[in-house]
Design a protein around this motif. Structure first.
Motif, PDB file in Angstrom:
ATOM      1  N   GLU A   1       0.847  -1.190   0.000  1.00  0.00           N
ATOM      2  CA  GLU A   1       0.000   0.000   0.000  1.00  0.00           C
ATOM      3  C   GLU A   1       0.880   1.237   0.000  1.00  0.00           C
ATOM      4  O   GLU A   1       2.004   1.214   0.517  1.00  0.00           O
ATOM      5  CB  GLU A   1      -0.933   0.001   1.214  1.00  0.00           C
ATOM      6  CG  GLU A   1      -1.900  -1.178   1.229  1.00  0.00           C
ATOM      7  CD  GLU A   1      -2.878  -1.130   2.389  1.00  0.00           C
ATOM      8  OE1 GLU A   1      -3.870  -1.897   2.342  1.00  0.00           O
ATOM      9  OE2 GLU A   1      -2.672  -0.340   3.344  1.00  0.00           O
ATOM     10  N   VAL A   2       0.370   2.328  -0.580  1.00  0.00           N
ATOM     11  CA  VAL A   2       1.182   3.532  -0.743  1.00  0.00           C
ATOM     12  C   VAL A   2       0.341   4.777  -0.484  1.00  0.00           C
ATOM     13  O   VAL A   2      -0.850   4.818  -0.795  1.00  0.00           O
ATOM     14  CB  VAL A   2       1.812   3.576  -2.161  1.00  0.00           C
ATOM     15  CG1 VAL A   2       0.745   3.489  -3.242  1.00  0.00           C
ATOM     16  CG2 VAL A   2       2.643   4.819  -2.361  1.00  0.00           C
ATOM     17  N   ARG A   3       0.997   5.781   0.105  1.00  0.00           N
ATOM     18  CA  ARG A   3       0.337   7.066   0.362  1.00  0.00           C
ATOM     19  C   ARG A   3       1.319   8.183   0.064  1.00  0.00           C
ATOM     20  O   ARG A   3       2.515   8.076   0.364  1.00  0.00           O
ATOM     21  CB  ARG A   3      -0.137   7.125   1.826  1.00  0.00           C
ATOM     22  CG  ARG A   3      -0.888   8.400   2.183  1.00  0.00           C
ATOM     23  CD  ARG A   3      -1.541   8.271   3.554  1.00  0.00           C
ATOM     24  NE  ARG A   3      -0.557   8.157   4.629  1.00  0.00           N
ATOM     25  CZ  ARG A   3      -0.877   7.993   5.918  1.00  0.00           C
ATOM     26  NH1 ARG A   3      -2.160   7.893   6.272  1.00  0.00           N
ATOM     27  NH2 ARG A   3       0.069   7.892   6.840  1.00  0.00           N
ATOM     28  N   GLY A   4       0.831   9.256  -0.542  1.00  0.00           N
ATOM     29  CA  GLY A   4       1.699  10.396  -0.837  1.00  0.00           C
ATOM     30  C   GLY A   4       1.050  11.331  -1.845  1.00  0.00           C
ATOM     31  O   GLY A   4      -0.013  11.041  -2.412  1.00  0.00           O
ATOM     32  N   GLU A   5       1.710  12.458  -2.090  1.00  0.00           N
ATOM     33  CA  GLU A   5       1.176  13.457  -3.008  1.00  0.00           C
ATOM     34  C   GLU A   5       1.125  12.924  -4.438  1.00  0.00           C
ATOM     35  O   GLU A   5       0.400  13.443  -5.282  1.00  0.00           O
ATOM     36  CB  GLU A   5       2.031  14.737  -2.956  1.00  0.00           C
ATOM     37  CG  GLU A   5       1.373  15.939  -3.602  1.00  0.00           C
ATOM     38  CD  GLU A   5       2.194  17.207  -3.471  1.00  0.00           C
ATOM     39  OE1 GLU A   5       1.695  18.281  -3.870  1.00  0.00           O
ATOM     40  OE2 GLU A   5       3.340  17.127  -2.982  1.00  0.00           O
TER      41      GLU A   5
ATOM     42  N   ALA B   1     -13.430   4.300  -3.702  1.00  0.00           N
ATOM     43  CA  ALA B   1     -13.478   4.121  -2.250  1.00  0.00           C
ATOM     44  C   ALA B   1     -12.958   2.750  -1.829  1.00  0.00           C
ATOM     45  O   ALA B   1     -12.305   2.615  -0.788  1.00  0.00           O
ATOM     46  CB  ALA B   1     -14.916   4.314  -1.753  1.00  0.00           C
ATOM     47  N   THR B   2     -13.202   1.734  -2.658  1.00  0.00           N
ATOM     48  CA  THR B   2     -12.761   0.386  -2.288  1.00  0.00           C
ATOM     49  C   THR B   2     -11.258   0.189  -2.481  1.00  0.00           C
ATOM     50  O   THR B   2     -10.700  -0.778  -1.969  1.00  0.00           O
ATOM     51  CB  THR B   2     -13.493  -0.686  -3.124  1.00  0.00           C
ATOM     52  OG1 THR B   2     -13.113  -0.561  -4.507  1.00  0.00           O
ATOM     53  CG2 THR B   2     -14.999  -0.539  -2.995  1.00  0.00           C
ATOM     54  N   GLU B   3     -10.613   1.091  -3.205  1.00  0.00           N
ATOM     55  CA  GLU B   3      -9.190   0.942  -3.504  1.00  0.00           C
ATOM     56  C   GLU B   3      -8.290   1.628  -2.477  1.00  0.00           C
ATOM     57  O   GLU B   3      -7.067   1.583  -2.604  1.00  0.00           O
ATOM     58  CB  GLU B   3      -8.879   1.498  -4.895  1.00  0.00           C
ATOM     59  CG  GLU B   3      -9.607   0.792  -6.031  1.00  0.00           C
ATOM     60  CD  GLU B   3      -9.218  -0.670  -6.146  1.00  0.00           C
ATOM     61  OE1 GLU B   3      -8.015  -0.958  -6.171  1.00  0.00           O
ATOM     62  OE2 GLU B   3     -10.125  -1.516  -6.204  1.00  0.00           O
TER      63      GLU B   3
ATOM     64  N   THR C   1      -2.360  -1.283  -3.797  1.00  0.00           N
ATOM     65  CA  THR C   1      -1.799  -1.446  -5.135  1.00  0.00           C
ATOM     66  C   THR C   1      -2.252  -2.709  -5.853  1.00  0.00           C
ATOM     67  O   THR C   1      -2.247  -2.760  -7.076  1.00  0.00           O
ATOM     68  CB  THR C   1      -0.256  -1.476  -5.084  1.00  0.00           C
ATOM     69  OG1 THR C   1       0.172  -2.651  -4.389  1.00  0.00           O
ATOM     70  CG2 THR C   1       0.293  -0.231  -4.405  1.00  0.00           C
ATOM     71  N   GLY C   2      -2.608  -3.752  -5.086  1.00  0.00           N
ATOM     72  CA  GLY C   2      -2.898  -5.033  -5.707  1.00  0.00           C
ATOM     73  C   GLY C   2      -1.658  -5.874  -5.926  1.00  0.00           C
ATOM     74  O   GLY C   2      -1.728  -6.992  -6.431  1.00  0.00           O
ATOM     75  N   ASP C   3      -0.490  -5.353  -5.513  1.00  0.00           N
ATOM     76  CA  ASP C   3       0.767  -6.082  -5.643  1.00  0.00           C
ATOM     77  C   ASP C   3       1.159  -6.694  -4.303  1.00  0.00           C
ATOM     78  O   ASP C   3       1.085  -6.032  -3.261  1.00  0.00           O
ATOM     79  CB  ASP C   3       1.889  -5.161  -6.115  1.00  0.00           C
ATOM     80  CG  ASP C   3       1.749  -4.789  -7.571  1.00  0.00           C
ATOM     81  OD1 ASP C   3       1.256  -5.618  -8.349  1.00  0.00           O
ATOM     82  OD2 ASP C   3       2.129  -3.664  -7.941  1.00  0.00           O
ATOM     83  N   LEU C   4       1.597  -7.927  -4.337  1.00  0.00           N
ATOM     84  CA  LEU C   4       2.101  -8.592  -3.146  1.00  0.00           C
ATOM     85  C   LEU C   4       3.610  -8.433  -3.078  1.00  0.00           C
ATOM     86  O   LEU C   4       4.301  -8.532  -4.092  1.00  0.00           O
ATOM     87  CB  LEU C   4       1.758 -10.085  -3.186  1.00  0.00           C
ATOM     88  CG  LEU C   4       0.268 -10.421  -3.166  1.00  0.00           C
ATOM     89  CD1 LEU C   4       0.063 -11.895  -3.503  1.00  0.00           C
ATOM     90  CD2 LEU C   4      -0.341 -10.090  -1.817  1.00  0.00           C
ATOM     91  N   GLY C   5       4.120  -8.161  -1.895  1.00  0.00           N
ATOM     92  CA  GLY C   5       5.559  -7.962  -1.786  1.00  0.00           C
ATOM     93  C   GLY C   5       6.038  -7.990  -0.357  1.00  0.00           C
ATOM     94  O   GLY C   5       5.278  -8.250   0.589  1.00  0.00           O
TER      95      GLY C   5
END
Length: 498
Positions: A346-350, A364-366, A375-379
């Motif tokens: 998951e990511v947050r930023g400008e 809203a669900t994303e 993101t939908g990416d596993l890591g």
């Protein structure tokens, strides 16, 4: 933040060269500003207002870049489309974006003019920069429409491999913050010359490459497309190159690639698709350079990057860029996971987009409750902060109730002698739910049987991770930016166990 257009300081940079076209024609920053200003005047005459969408499906050219800049200047929303999209696909995008203007290749004008709504003007632009868009350009207007941080600069449609394409809304602040972060992190200056062989209908070629170089005041060798001959001819004049993995594998196949050829280059970056560790190692061995791999998405711009100084670790996409927060979470428990555990990135930023065009419920669900984009990416994130992508969430294979991450299996298959690359995915299986399946591309003369490959893998992977079948093909299906299309593979092989 003001209009992103102002950040490029085109007029202020005057006669400094911005673009070098194939054939050697040079275009200065002032010349690019003048071209954009003339198109901006045309947009005004057509009636394009701030916030109106401009859908563009044209070949790469300096005028196409000027059109993007004109849309920024006018406050319009630029909507670039892959040149490979069919008429049916274009009709969908036009219907969804509801543009004021559509710009297309002259060869498609009639069919797109028919497909467009009666409210949209349709104009043509070819690869040479000619067409009805530029036929009657008059006195340029250099007025720049004021824009706020949340005002839209562009809408980019996602690939739609799992459903109807969605338009990611990108604001002036989204694009500006990401370009500034990359310029500083990758140390771009006005002395840089970027070898630009990427398409500009995609975030990589337009919002990473062009925005960063224009912000830095550097120049671009602006090739229409990747051509290995043209790239090798241009390398001597460049200081840096941005590419996708395919660029590097094709250059590695050419004996002209030597340390002497690229000794003056300061940076090679790769993105848009995972770079194989083998490619990373081969490039370093052949060229003396370590490719800098990074990670981003249509919705976020660039999220992470391997460092400019420091270890560029093959198989990782580096650390979170300045101003960007990245975490790995257990989605069910809604908790952040310890280092090195696999979870959802998951990511947050400008840099994170404003949402999906006309899809507030989907938007809203994303996002998580505390504002992180899922993101939908596993890591994983290791103790040093390096992010490693192990697969898309939808690519996760659950076989016999056990999770199998495709990237782990692919890494072991790719390590087999004679295997160039692989794609691992799940297909329906009556006993296991899903069966691990692999498709591989091999070197000429490869002679291992499926049984021999499975025997070689047996000591490296748990039994439940071993493919039930391995198929040899001439090439893997990819999209325009080189990403393997696993949805296509799942569909193709879905009935092998029925």
């Amino acid at each position: 933040m003001s209009n992103l257009f102002d950040a490029f300081r085109l007029i202020e940079r005057g006669e400094r060269i911005a673009l070098v076209l194939q054939g050697g024609t040079e275009i200065s920053y002032a010349g690019l500003a003048n071209a954009a200003a003339r198109i901006a005047r045309r947009l005004n005459e057509i009636g394009v207002e701030p916030g109106d969408r401009v859908v563009v499906q044209v070949e790469k050219s300096h005028v196409a870049l000027a059109l993007f800049l004109a849309c920024l200047q006018r406050g319009a929303v630029f909507v670039p489309l892959n040149t490979g999209y069919t008429l049916q696909e274009v009709r969908y995008f036009i219907g969804d974006a509801q543009p004021k203007l559509v710009v297309c290749d002259p060869g498609r004008f009639e069919e797109i003019n028919t497909a467009a709504s009666c409210d949209a003007t349709v104009l043509a632009l070819d690869a040479e920069g000619s067409g009805s868009l530029t036929e009657r350009l008059s006195t340029p207007t250099f007025d720049v429409v004021a824009r706020g941080p949340d005002d839209l600069a562009a809408i980019l449609y996602t690939s739609g491999t799992t459903g109807t394409p969605k338009g990611a809304m990108l604001s002036h602040a989204n694009l500006g913050s990401n370009a500034r972060a990359l310029k500083d992190y990758w140390r771009f200056t006005q002395d840089d010359v970027l070898l630009h062989a990427l398409p500009i209908y995609h975030a990589h070629g337009l919002f990473v490459a062009c925005n960063v170089l224009l912000l830095a005041g550097g120049r671009m060798i602006f090739l229409p497309r990747f051509d290995v001959e043209k790239v090798f001819d241009s390398l001597a004049k460049a200081t840096t190159m941005m590419g996708i993995p395919t660029f590097y594998t094709r250059m590695l196949a050419d004996e002209r690639l030597t340390p002497e050829l690229v000794c003056h280059m300061r940076l090679f970056t790769s993105g848009s698709a995972p770079l194989l560790a083998e490619t990373h190692a081969a490039w370093q061995r052949r060229s003396g350079h370590s490719i800098l791999e990074r990670y981003g998405m249509t919705e976020t711009g660039m999220i992470t990057s391997n460092p400019y100084d420091g270890d560029r670790i093959a198989g990782t996409v580096g650390m979170a860029l300045p101003g960007t927060e990245v975490r790995v979470v257990d989605q069910e428990a809604r908790r952040e996971l310890p280092r090195s555990e696999i979870g959802m990135i998951e990511v947050r930023g400008e840099n994170v987009f404003k949402g999906y065009w006309r899809l507030p419920e989907k938007t809203a669900t994303e996002f998580s409750p505390d504002g992180f984009f899922v993101t939908g990416d596993l890591g994983t994130i290791d103790d040093r902060g390096y992010v490693r992508i192990v697969g898309r969430g939808k690519d996760l294979i659950i076989s016999g109730g056990l999770n199998v991450y495709p990237k782990e299996v692919e890494s072991e298959i790719d390590a087999l002698d004679g295997v160039n690359e692989s794609a691992v995915f799940g297909v329906p299986h009556r006993d296991f739910g899903e069966a691990v399946t692999a498709v591989i591309v091999t070197e000429k003369g490869f002679c291992m049987s499926e049984a021999e490959m499975l025997k070689a893998l047996a000591g490296r992977l748990a039994k439940f991770k071993l493919p039930k079948h391995i198929f040899v093909v001439s090439e893997l299906p990819r999209n325009a930016m080189g990403k393997v299309q696993k949805a296509e593979l799942r569909q193709q092989y879905r009935d092998i166990h029925s």
